[in-house]
Scaffold this motif. Structure first.
Motif, PDB file in Angstrom:
ATOM      1  N   ALA A  59       0.855  -1.188   0.000  1.00  0.00           N
ATOM      2  CA  ALA A  59       0.000   0.000   0.000  1.00  0.00           C
ATOM      3  C   ALA A  59       0.894   1.242   0.000  1.00  0.00           C
ATOM      4  N   ASN A  60       0.762   2.097   0.996  1.00  0.00           N
ATOM      5  CA  ASN A  60       1.552   3.331   1.061  1.00  0.00           C
ATOM      6  C   ASN A  60       2.741   3.210   2.006  1.00  0.00           C
ATOM      7  N   GLN A  61       3.077   2.002   2.434  1.00  0.00           N
ATOM      8  CA  GLN A  61       4.169   1.802   3.379  1.00  0.00           C
ATOM      9  C   GLN A  61       5.355   1.133   2.693  1.00  0.00           C
ATOM     10  N   SER A  62       6.545   1.577   3.050  1.00  0.00           N
ATOM     11  CA  SER A  62       7.762   0.994   2.490  1.00  0.00           C
ATOM     12  C   SER A  62       8.780   0.826   3.613  1.00  0.00           C
ATOM     13  N   ASP A  63       9.385  -0.358   3.705  1.00  0.00           N
ATOM     14  CA  ASP A  63      10.421  -0.639   4.691  1.00  0.00           C
ATOM     15  C   ASP A  63      11.651  -1.147   3.956  1.00  0.00           C
ATOM     16  N   THR A  64      12.805  -0.680   4.380  1.00  0.00           N
ATOM     17  CA  THR A  64      14.064  -1.124   3.792  1.00  0.00           C
ATOM     18  C   THR A  64      14.990  -1.567   4.907  1.00  0.00           C
ATOM     19  N   ALA A  65      15.706  -2.664   4.663  1.00  0.00           N
ATOM     20  CA  ALA A  65      16.663  -3.173   5.652  1.00  0.00           C
ATOM     21  C   ALA A  65      17.819  -3.843   4.935  1.00  0.00           C
ATOM     22  N   GLN A  66      18.932  -3.931   5.621  1.00  0.00           N
ATOM     23  CA  GLN A  66      20.048  -4.754   5.178  1.00  0.00           C
ATOM     24  C   GLN A  66      19.735  -6.166   5.653  1.00  0.00           C
ATOM     25  N   PHE A  67      20.202  -7.178   4.961  1.00  0.00           N
ATOM     26  CA  PHE A  67      19.953  -8.540   5.414  1.00  0.00           C
ATOM     27  C   PHE A  67      21.174  -9.416   5.204  1.00  0.00           C
ATOM     28  N   SER A  68      21.202 -10.467   5.994  1.00  0.00           N
ATOM     29  CA  SER A  68      22.190 -11.520   5.851  1.00  0.00           C
ATOM     30  C   SER A  68      21.427 -12.831   5.981  1.00  0.00           C
ATOM     31  N   TRP A  69      21.552 -13.700   4.989  1.00  0.00           N
ATOM     32  CA  TRP A  69      20.877 -15.007   5.011  1.00  0.00           C
ATOM     33  C   TRP A  69      21.960 -16.080   4.976  1.00  0.00           C
ATOM     34  N   LEU A 125       9.649 -10.262  -5.603  1.00  0.00           N
ATOM     35  CA  LEU A 125       8.528 -11.093  -5.188  1.00  0.00           C
ATOM     36  C   LEU A 125       7.275 -10.226  -5.179  1.00  0.00           C
ATOM     37  N   LEU A 126       6.229 -10.680  -5.880  1.00  0.00           N
ATOM     38  CA  LEU A 126       4.968  -9.931  -5.937  1.00  0.00           C
ATOM     39  C   LEU A 126       3.810 -10.816  -5.524  1.00  0.00           C
ATOM     40  N   ARG A 127       2.936 -10.269  -4.693  1.00  0.00           N
ATOM     41  CA  ARG A 127       1.679 -10.931  -4.347  1.00  0.00           C
ATOM     42  C   ARG A 127       0.684  -9.852  -3.948  1.00  0.00           C
ATOM     43  N   ASP A 128      -0.445  -9.831  -4.641  1.00  0.00           N
ATOM     44  CA  ASP A 128      -1.465  -8.813  -4.402  1.00  0.00           C
ATOM     45  C   ASP A 128      -0.816  -7.428  -4.417  1.00  0.00           C
ATOM     46  N   ASP A 129      -0.950  -6.665  -3.321  1.00  0.00           N
ATOM     47  CA  ASP A 129      -0.353  -5.320  -3.304  1.00  0.00           C
ATOM     48  C   ASP A 129       0.994  -5.295  -2.576  1.00  0.00           C
ATOM     49  N   LEU A 130       1.574  -6.463  -2.348  1.00  0.00           N
ATOM     50  CA  LEU A 130       2.861  -6.567  -1.651  1.00  0.00           C
ATOM     51  C   LEU A 130       3.987  -6.793  -2.664  1.00  0.00           C
ATOM     52  N   LYS A 131       5.023  -5.970  -2.572  1.00  0.00           N
ATOM     53  CA  LYS A 131       6.168  -6.083  -3.471  1.00  0.00           C
ATOM     54  C   LYS A 131       7.439  -6.119  -2.624  1.00  0.00           C
TER      55      LYS A 131
END
Length: 185
Positions: free
Chosen positions: A47-57, A166-172
Motif C-alpha cells: 500500500a503506502n508503506q515501504s520498509d528497507t533493511a540490510q539482510f544476511s541469510w 517477489l509480488l503478491r497482491d499489493d505486496l512487493k
C-alpha cells in the motif's frame, strides 16, 4: 504415407518435449551440503508503506538464519528457521531482549516486527528456484508459487541471481544481493 510419418514424428517430438519440460520444472535443487550465504538489501512495499533493511541469510542443511539490520548496521531482528527435511519445523525470532518461537515464521515475523516476508520459500527463491514442498509453474523466467510471482534476474554470468522481485497482491518485495558465498557453514 509421408504425412503419417511426419505426424508420428511430431507426436514423438511433442511427447519428448513435454516430458523434458515436466522434468525440468519439477526438479528444484536442494541446499548445497556446504550451505550458502547471501547479503544485501531488502525493500518491502505494501500500500503506502515501504520498509528497507540490510539482510544476511545463512543457509545450512537443517537451519537458516536471517538477520535484518538498519541501514546503519543496527540489528533489528534475527530469525532462525529449523528444518525437518525441506519443511520449516520451527522459527525463533530474537529481537534483542525478547525471544519468541512459533511454527509459522511468516506470522511470527509479521506479528512481532510488522514485516510481511515469505521466509519459508526464500531458501530456494533467493537462488531463483522453486520450493520443493509446493506446486509451482513457470512463465518464462518468472516462477509462480504459493500465490507469489518470483522474478530472479541480474545473474552476472553466475548461476545465482543478484536481484529477486517477489509480488503478491499489493505486496512487493525487492531483494538486491551484494554478495554470495557458497561455502557458508
Amino acid at each position: 504415407m509421408k504425412l503419417l510419418r511426419c505426424l508420428s514424428m511430431l507426436r514423438v517430438w511433442l511427447a519428448s518435449a513435454v516430458m523434458l519440460l515436466a522434468a525440468c520444472a519439477q526438479t528444484p535443487l536442494a541446499v548445497p551440503p556446504a550451505g550458502f550465504a547471501a547479503t544485501g538489501k531488502i525493500n518491502i512495499r505494501q500500500a503506502n508503506q515501504s520498509d528497507t533493511a540490510q539482510f544476511s541469510w545463512v543457509a545450512a542443511k537443517q537451519q537458516d538464519q536471517l538477520i535484518l539490520s538498519s541501514p546503519f548496521g543496527t540489528t533489528l531482528a534475527e530469525l532462525v528457521l529449523q528444518y525437518q527435511g525441506d519443511r520449516v519445523s520451527s522459527a525463533v525470532l530474537n529481537r534483542g531482549e525478547q525471544l519468541d518461537q512459533a511454527d509459522d515464521p511468516e506470522q511470527l515475523l509479521q506479528q512481532l516486527t510488522g514485516l510481511t516476508l515469505p521466509v519459508s520459500g526464500m531458501r530456494w527463491w533467493l537462488r531463483g528456484l522453486p520450493s520443493p514442498n509446493e506446486p509451482f509453474a513457470r512463465e518464462g523466467e518468472v516462477l509462480l508459487q504459493n500465490g507469489w510471482r518470483i522474478t530472479p534476474s541480474d545473474y552476472r554470468n553466475t548461476p545465482l541471481p543478484y536481484r529477486i522481485e517477489l509480488l503478491r497482491d499489493d505486496l512487493k518485495v525487492r531483494i538486491l544481493i551484494n554478495e554470495w558465498n557458497s561455502a557458508a557453514p
